[in-house]
Design a protein around this motif. Structure first.
Motif, PDB file in Angstrom:
ATOM      1  N   ASP A 115     -10.423   2.320  -8.586  1.00 58.05           N
ATOM      2  CA  ASP A 115     -10.862   1.146  -8.563  1.00 58.05           C
ATOM      3  C   ASP A 115     -10.265   0.298  -7.706  1.00 58.05           C
ATOM      4  O   ASP A 115      -9.204  -0.398  -8.042  1.00 58.05           O
ATOM      5  CB  ASP A 115     -11.038   0.698 -10.013  1.00 58.05           C
ATOM      6  CG  ASP A 115     -11.722  -0.830 -10.107  1.00 58.05           C
ATOM      7  OD1 ASP A 115     -12.217  -1.152  -9.118  1.00 58.05           O
ATOM      8  OD2 ASP A 115     -11.625  -1.599 -10.955  1.00 58.05           O
ATOM      9  N   ALA A 116     -10.926   0.052  -6.629  1.00 62.07           N
ATOM     10  CA  ALA A 116     -10.152  -1.044  -5.514  1.00 62.07           C
ATOM     11  C   ALA A 116     -11.281  -1.427  -4.631  1.00 62.07           C
ATOM     12  O   ALA A 116     -12.367  -0.925  -4.376  1.00 62.07           O
ATOM     13  CB  ALA A 116      -9.120  -0.397  -4.876  1.00 62.07           C
ATOM     14  N   VAL A 117     -10.939  -2.516  -3.767  1.00 61.95           N
ATOM     15  CA  VAL A 117     -11.835  -3.043  -2.793  1.00 61.95           C
ATOM     16  C   VAL A 117     -11.935  -1.921  -1.797  1.00 61.95           C
ATOM     17  O   VAL A 117     -12.957  -1.519  -1.239  1.00 61.95           O
ATOM     18  CB  VAL A 117     -11.384  -4.211  -2.038  1.00 61.95           C
ATOM     19  CG1 VAL A 117     -12.219  -4.791  -0.783  1.00 61.95           C
ATOM     20  CG2 VAL A 117     -11.276  -5.556  -2.965  1.00 61.95           C
ATOM     21  N   ASN A 118     -10.729  -1.358  -1.444  1.00 63.04           N
ATOM     22  CA  ASN A 118     -10.955   0.032  -0.671  1.00 63.04           C
ATOM     23  C   ASN A 118     -10.723  -0.258   0.814  1.00 63.04           C
ATOM     24  O   ASN A 118     -11.826   0.094   1.500  1.00 63.04           O
ATOM     25  CB  ASN A 118     -11.611   1.204  -1.084  1.00 63.04           C
ATOM     26  CG  ASN A 118     -11.134   1.919  -2.169  1.00 63.04           C
ATOM     27  OD1 ASN A 118      -9.982   2.506  -2.079  1.00 63.04           O
ATOM     28  ND2 ASN A 118     -11.706   2.098  -3.456  1.00 63.04           N
ATOM     29  N   ASP A 119      -9.877  -0.889   1.333  1.00 67.12           N
ATOM     30  CA  ASP A 119      -9.471  -0.847   2.707  1.00 67.12           C
ATOM     31  C   ASP A 119      -8.876   0.267   3.118  1.00 67.12           C
ATOM     32  O   ASP A 119      -8.475   0.506   4.331  1.00 67.12           O
ATOM     33  CB  ASP A 119      -8.693  -2.195   2.928  1.00 67.12           C
ATOM     34  CG  ASP A 119      -9.178  -3.210   2.776  1.00 67.12           C
ATOM     35  OD1 ASP A 119     -10.652  -3.427   2.639  1.00 67.12           O
ATOM     36  OD2 ASP A 119      -8.926  -4.155   2.109  1.00 67.12           O
ATOM     37  N   ALA A 120      -8.544   1.440   2.391  1.00 66.08           N
ATOM     38  CA  ALA A 120      -7.597   2.521   2.431  1.00 66.08           C
ATOM     39  C   ALA A 120      -8.457   3.886   2.613  1.00 66.08           C
ATOM     40  O   ALA A 120      -8.038   4.816   1.771  1.00 66.08           O
ATOM     41  CB  ALA A 120      -6.562   2.324   1.597  1.00 66.08           C
ATOM     42  N   ARG A 121      -9.351   3.835   3.231  1.00 64.74           N
ATOM     43  CA  ARG A 121     -10.283   5.181   3.224  1.00 64.74           C
ATOM     44  C   ARG A 121      -9.762   6.339   3.656  1.00 64.74           C
ATOM     45  O   ARG A 121      -9.643   7.386   3.020  1.00 64.74           O
ATOM     46  CB  ARG A 121     -11.610   4.978   4.037  1.00 64.74           C
ATOM     47  CG  ARG A 121     -12.329   3.821   3.436  1.00 64.74           C
ATOM     48  CD  ARG A 121     -13.515   3.434   4.698  1.00 64.74           C
ATOM     49  NE  ARG A 121     -14.706   2.543   4.025  1.00 64.74           N
ATOM     50  CZ  ARG A 121     -14.776   1.174   4.119  1.00 64.74           C
ATOM     51  NH1 ARG A 121     -13.896   0.823   5.115  1.00 64.74           N
ATOM     52  NH2 ARG A 121     -15.412   0.422   3.716  1.00 64.74           N
ATOM     53  N   GLU A 122      -8.862   6.274   4.667  1.00 68.49           N
ATOM     54  CA  GLU A 122      -7.934   7.541   5.215  1.00 68.49           C
ATOM     55  C   GLU A 122      -7.247   8.047   4.131  1.00 68.49           C
ATOM     56  O   GLU A 122      -6.840   9.009   3.948  1.00 68.49           O
ATOM     57  CB  GLU A 122      -7.454   7.076   6.598  1.00 68.49           C
ATOM     58  CG  GLU A 122      -8.273   7.495   7.908  1.00 68.49           C
ATOM     59  CD  GLU A 122      -9.007   8.882   7.802  1.00 68.49           C
ATOM     60  OE1 GLU A 122      -8.258   9.718   7.569  1.00 68.49           O
ATOM     61  OE2 GLU A 122     -10.186   8.655   7.944  1.00 68.49           O
ATOM     62  N   GLN A 123      -6.300   7.040   3.693  1.00 69.88           N
ATOM     63  CA  GLN A 123      -5.534   7.280   2.448  1.00 69.88           C
ATOM     64  C   GLN A 123      -6.226   8.152   1.331  1.00 69.88           C
ATOM     65  O   GLN A 123      -5.611   9.277   0.860  1.00 69.88           O
ATOM     66  CB  GLN A 123      -5.308   6.015   1.638  1.00 69.88           C
ATOM     67  CG  GLN A 123      -4.182   6.304   0.861  1.00 69.88           C
ATOM     68  CD  GLN A 123      -3.403   4.993   0.086  1.00 69.88           C
ATOM     69  OE1 GLN A 123      -4.064   3.764   0.483  1.00 69.88           O
ATOM     70  NE2 GLN A 123      -2.563   4.801  -0.587  1.00 69.88           N
ATOM     71  N   TRP A 124      -7.407   7.863   0.684  1.00 74.35           N
ATOM     72  CA  TRP A 124      -8.208   8.693   0.003  1.00 74.35           C
ATOM     73  C   TRP A 124      -8.587  10.106   0.438  1.00 74.35           C
ATOM     74  O   TRP A 124      -8.531  11.021  -0.185  1.00 74.35           O
ATOM     75  CB  TRP A 124      -9.247   7.960  -0.842  1.00 74.35           C
ATOM     76  CG  TRP A 124      -8.894   6.677  -1.163  1.00 74.35           C
ATOM     77  CD1 TRP A 124      -9.500   5.296  -0.953  1.00 74.35           C
ATOM     78  CD2 TRP A 124      -7.747   6.256  -2.051  1.00 74.35           C
ATOM     79  NE1 TRP A 124      -8.560   4.022  -1.474  1.00 74.35           N
ATOM     80  CE2 TRP A 124      -7.682   4.987  -2.119  1.00 74.35           C
ATOM     81  CE3 TRP A 124      -6.843   7.181  -2.849  1.00 74.35           C
ATOM     82  CZ2 TRP A 124      -6.720   4.315  -3.217  1.00 74.35           C
ATOM     83  CZ3 TRP A 124      -6.020   6.584  -3.613  1.00 74.35           C
ATOM     84  CH2 TRP A 124      -5.786   5.151  -3.688  1.00 74.35           C
ATOM     85  N   ARG A 125      -9.103   9.938   1.575  1.00 74.28           N
ATOM     86  CA  ARG A 125      -9.534  11.298   2.297  1.00 74.28           C
ATOM     87  C   ARG A 125      -8.314  12.300   2.295  1.00 74.28           C
ATOM     88  O   ARG A 125      -8.662  13.412   2.089  1.00 74.28           O
ATOM     89  CB  ARG A 125     -10.083  11.106   3.938  1.00 74.28           C
ATOM     90  CG  ARG A 125     -11.262  10.165   3.902  1.00 74.28           C
ATOM     91  CD  ARG A 125     -11.804  10.147   5.339  1.00 74.28           C
ATOM     92  NE  ARG A 125     -12.846   9.225   5.348  1.00 74.28           N
ATOM     93  CZ  ARG A 125     -12.967   7.993   6.023  1.00 74.28           C
ATOM     94  NH1 ARG A 125     -12.041   7.574   6.674  1.00 74.28           N
ATOM     95  NH2 ARG A 125     -14.052   7.273   6.006  1.00 74.28           N
ATOM     96  N   GLY A 126      -7.229  11.747   2.916  1.00 69.40           N
ATOM     97  CA  GLY A 126      -5.995  12.513   2.894  1.00 69.40           C
ATOM     98  C   GLY A 126      -5.417  12.990   1.492  1.00 69.40           C
ATOM     99  O   GLY A 126      -5.233  14.420   1.310  1.00 69.40           O
TER     100      GLY A 126
END
Length: 176
Positions: free
Chosen positions: A74-85
């Motif tokens: 649960d986050a605003v999620n500016d870290a898309r590549e982080q979650w893909r990785g």
């Protein structure tokens, strides 16, 4: 499965994430309380605690996924590549649910009226949300967009059906 909830502050993503977390059940890992804990531990607000909180949540999510369990971020999620990785490293399905609020007056009332009781964490202002909206982009992958102006129960039902279809899980929905 790694379920990543995103949306602007006050859009309603945490409410939907919490309800989704009760159903499978699945742990919900939120970035804001982690960042606030860093501040309470003495890490200065001038430090990059926002990005660090994402890294901490990623490490915790990785451990949960290693157990074979679904986890909700649960986050605003500016870290898309982080979650893909993370999904690639753990060989899990990544599903992204973006929560919006089409009714800007309702969104503003929710934001300005919410009290999450996260010790040391100040709620964002409407002006900061509006500024962030200008730079908020969607994901390229499979994306479910939910409008929190609609009832919570309906949004949760839609999300569960989407996640069930993703897994190929034939189990009945919570309302069946």
């Amino acid at each position: 499965m790694l379920i990543v909830m995103s949306g602007l502050p006050g859009a309603g993503k945490s409410s939907i994430a919490q309800e989704l977390g009760r159903l499978p059940p699945a742990p919900v890992l939120s970035v804001d309380p982690v960042e606030a804990a860093m501040w309470r531990a003495g890490i200065g607000r001038g430090q990059p605690t926002g990005p660090a909180a994402y890294v901490v949540v990623e490490a915790l999510a990785s451990d949960v996924l290693a157990l074979g369990q679904t986890v909700i971020v649960d986050a605003v999620n500016d870290a898309r590549e982080q979650w893909r990785g993370l999904a690639r490293r753990r060989s899990v399905v990544l599903r992204h649910i973006e929560v919006t609020c089409s009714d800007h007056a309702l969104h503003r009332r929710r934001l300005e009226g919410r009290r999450r009781d996260i010790d040391g964490f100040a709620e964002p202002t409407w002006a900061s949300v509006e500024a962030r909206r200008a730079n908020f982009g969607s994901w390229r992958e499979d994306l479910l967009v939910l409008d929190s102006a609609a009832p919570l129960t309906g949004n949760v039902r839609i999300a569960m059906a989407h996640l069930r279809d993703t897994r190929g899980d034939p189990s009945p929905s919570p309302s069946e």
